[in-house]
Scaffold this motif. Structure first.
Motif, mmCIF file in Angstrom:
data_model
loop_
_atom_site.group_PDB
_atom_site.id
_atom_site.type_symbol
_atom_site.label_atom_id
_atom_site.label_comp_id
_atom_site.label_asym_id
_atom_site.label_seq_id
_atom_site.Cartn_x
_atom_site.Cartn_y
_atom_site.Cartn_z
ATOM 1 N N UNK A 135 82.898 -1.427 -4.106
ATOM 2 C CA UNK A 135 81.870 -1.483 -3.090
ATOM 3 C C UNK A 135 80.609 -2.215 -3.482
ATOM 4 N N UNK A 136 80.703 -3.509 -3.653
ATOM 5 C CA UNK A 136 79.515 -4.334 -3.886
ATOM 6 C C UNK A 136 78.855 -4.630 -2.542
ATOM 7 N N UNK A 177 83.346 5.118 -3.770
ATOM 8 C CA UNK A 177 83.353 6.457 -4.354
ATOM 9 C C UNK A 177 82.766 6.513 -5.758
ATOM 10 N N UNK A 178 82.440 5.355 -6.352
ATOM 11 C CA UNK A 178 81.764 5.360 -7.653
ATOM 12 C C UNK A 178 80.296 4.967 -7.533
ATOM 13 N N UNK A 224 73.898 5.459 3.302
ATOM 14 C CA UNK A 224 73.497 4.342 4.157
ATOM 15 C C UNK A 224 74.682 3.496 4.581
ATOM 16 N N UNK A 225 75.714 3.424 3.723
ATOM 17 C CA UNK A 225 76.894 2.609 4.053
ATOM 18 C C UNK A 225 77.540 3.126 5.329
ATOM 19 N N UNK A 226 77.660 4.420 5.460
ATOM 20 C CA UNK A 226 78.387 4.995 6.592
ATOM 21 C C UNK A 226 77.496 5.152 7.819
ATOM 22 N N UNK A 227 76.193 5.229 7.616
ATOM 23 C CA UNK A 227 75.271 5.176 8.754
ATOM 24 C C UNK A 227 75.377 3.802 9.424
ATOM 25 N N UNK A 247 71.602 -2.424 0.730
ATOM 26 C CA UNK A 247 72.677 -2.108 -0.200
ATOM 27 C C UNK A 247 72.475 -2.828 -1.533
ATOM 28 N N UNK A 248 71.941 -4.048 -1.493
ATOM 29 C CA UNK A 248 71.658 -4.785 -2.733
ATOM 30 C C UNK A 248 70.586 -4.083 -3.548
ATOM 31 N N UNK A 249 69.579 -3.551 -2.853
ATOM 32 C CA UNK A 249 68.491 -2.847 -3.551
ATOM 33 C C UNK A 249 69.046 -1.622 -4.282
ATOM 34 N N UNK A 250 69.899 -0.866 -3.590
ATOM 35 C CA UNK A 250 70.523 0.289 -4.235
ATOM 36 C C UNK A 250 71.451 -0.146 -5.368
ATOM 37 N N UNK A 251 72.240 -1.174 -5.128
ATOM 38 C CA UNK A 251 73.300 -1.576 -6.055
ATOM 39 C C UNK A 251 72.739 -2.006 -7.412
ATOM 40 N N UNK A 252 71.553 -2.603 -7.408
ATOM 41 C CA UNK A 252 70.993 -3.124 -8.648
ATOM 42 C C UNK A 252 70.044 -2.147 -9.338
#
Length: 469
Positions: free
Chosen positions: A120-121, A157-158, A164-167, A224-229
């Protein structure tokens, strides 16, 4: 299903006087008749927060209690004959077809397992949401949601932050993406049944859809990028093991999915004079064949889908049962609310109807957009669409031409703003239930509205000034 229809037909033959009792003057109803509907909405909103264990075990009883809070006083005031006709009409004409379609899509999509471990990138998540937006207009928001929600859950799941993804999945796949064809969302399908051309919506609200979906994808990618990094966002161990490639198990269900779409399309395009009158509720042959066909497809899917596919998908009937029970209560308690709206300017909610008309008597597209949207956020968006479709004249030929901006506003408001709450559109609640069943912490009823209020409402305001002035 056939047996139940025979029983209801027998009831209609035994009590022909019921049909004559079906008419009542909704303009004389008190707004207090809307209390049971408000009660079930508040229960859905508050009880999972205040009494989560009680709600988890007794939500069906709560829905039934509010339904009885409408049925018993209605029977006392209007008599058992009218009450029986009303309940039959709601169940046969609206609720049963609704649940049959949802069950078929839920079962068939649940029989397709997308094999492989997607990671999930931000790019992958945005791509899945974009694909879902396209699929939603061709296989319905429910079908697209049920097909993609499970692989999206596994892909993330990791991740530490997943809510936010599912919202955004609900915003885009479960709602906005279904705005281009009658197959996408129930309100547009009802318009199709009323005579609106199949490709009218894609011709007239494609720019609005592109703006909304495109804006949401951009906002999602940035968030999502802000969370991912962030540090420690991705957990060291992925609960889903890697496999050699991406593929489909249970792929035969794609043919059944095509059968579902074909049956729905057939029921709207085939005009038949064969109609069964069941205690005042007309059941047309195309609709009957559609419902029987969907039931057959559901059982075929269960029969041909290997147990391992269901196990891999963690398929369970819990989400479907929750939606069926809660919407049974919603469909029943909404009856007086819709009736009062249909009473027009002389009804208890006349101010709402009057607000969509300009002083010169012409319709105001901006007000139609917000009125249909606001009610679709809390009422079932299909009957809300019909209320304003009829308020604007109800002539599809005029609405598709002279009043095209008004019909576009009604269509966009009914579909887009169904994303404002969990109960605005059936897939919203199903996605929430499935995500929570898989361990995702979803927002509360009001928490979700905070998301939609901060993200969707500004976009709707911008759309109003651009297209619906």
């Amino acid at each position: 299903m056939n047996a139940s229809r025979k029983a209801l037909l027998a009831l209609g033959l035994l009590a022909p006087g019921l049909a004559a009792a079906a008419d009542f003057d909704a303009s004389r109803l008190s707004p207090l008749w809307g209390v049971p509907f408000a009660g079930i909405l508040l229960s859905i909103a508050l009880l999972p927060l205040l009494a989560p264990k009680f709600w988890h075990h007794h939500f069906g009883k709560v829905a039934a209690g509010w339904a009885l809070a409408f049925i018993v006083p209605f029977a006392i005031q209007f008599g058992p004959a009218l009450t029986g006709v009303t309940l039959l009409h709601v169940m046969l004409g609206e609720y049963i077809p609704f649940v049959i379609l949802l069950t078929a899509l839920f079962t068939v999509a649940g029989g397709i397992f997308i094999r492989g471990n997607l990671h999930g990138s931000p790019g992958l998540n945005t791509g899945i949401l974009a694909i879902g937006a396209v699929l939603a207009s061709f296989m319905g928001t429910t079908g697209a949601s049920m097909l993609l929600i499970r692989p999206l859950i596994r892909a993330n799941d990791n991740r530490e932050h997943r809510t936010h993804v599912f919202v955004f999945f609900i915003f885009i796949v479960s709602n906005a993406g279904g705005s281009l064809t009658p197959l996408g969302d129930p309100p547009l399908f009802l318009g199709f049944l009323k005579g609106v051309e199949f490709f009218w919506t894609v011709k007239h609200i494609f720019p609005e859809t592109l703006f909304l979906v495109g804006s949401l994808l951009v906002i999602f990618y940035a968030l999502d990028s802000w969370y991912y990094h962030r540090r420690e966002e991705v957990r060291p161990e992925d609960p889903t093991p890697d496999t050699r490639g991406i593929g489909f198990d249970g792929a035969r269900n794609f043919w059944l999915l095509g059968g579902v779409v074909g049956l729905v399309l057939m029921s709207g395009m085939w005009k038949s004079s064969v109609v069964f009158n069941i205690a005042g509720t007309e059941v047309g042959l195309p609709g009957l064949i559609r419902d029987v066909g969907l039931i057959v497809i559901t059982f075929i899917s269960l029969r041909i889908t290997p147990d391992k596919v269901h196990e891999d998908n963690q398929f369970s009937w819990g989400p479907m049962q929750e939606v069926a029970k809660l919407f049974a209560g919603i469909f029943l308690t909404i009856v007086p609310v819709i009736a009062m709206l249909r009473a027009g300017v002389n009804g208890p909610f006349g101010a709402i109807i009057a607000a969509v008309t300009r002083p010169d008597g012409s319709p105001d597209p901006a007000m139609y957009f917000w009125a249909s949207g606001a009610l679709s956020s809390f009422l079932d968006n299909a009957p809300t669409y019909l209320v304003f479709f009829n308020t604007a004249g109800g002539d599809p030929a005029v609405l598709m031409t002279t009043l095209a901006p008004t019909l576009a506003a009604i269509s966009a408001g009914s579909v887009f703003m169904g994303a404002n709450t969990y109960i605005g559109n059936a897939p919203n609640l199903m996605v929430k239930s499935i995500a929570e069943d898989r361990g995702v912490a979803m927002p509360s009823f009001f928490g979700y509205m905070a998301w939609s209020g901060c993200i969707l409402i500004p976009l709707f305001i911008a759309m109003t000034f651009i297209w619906f002035r």
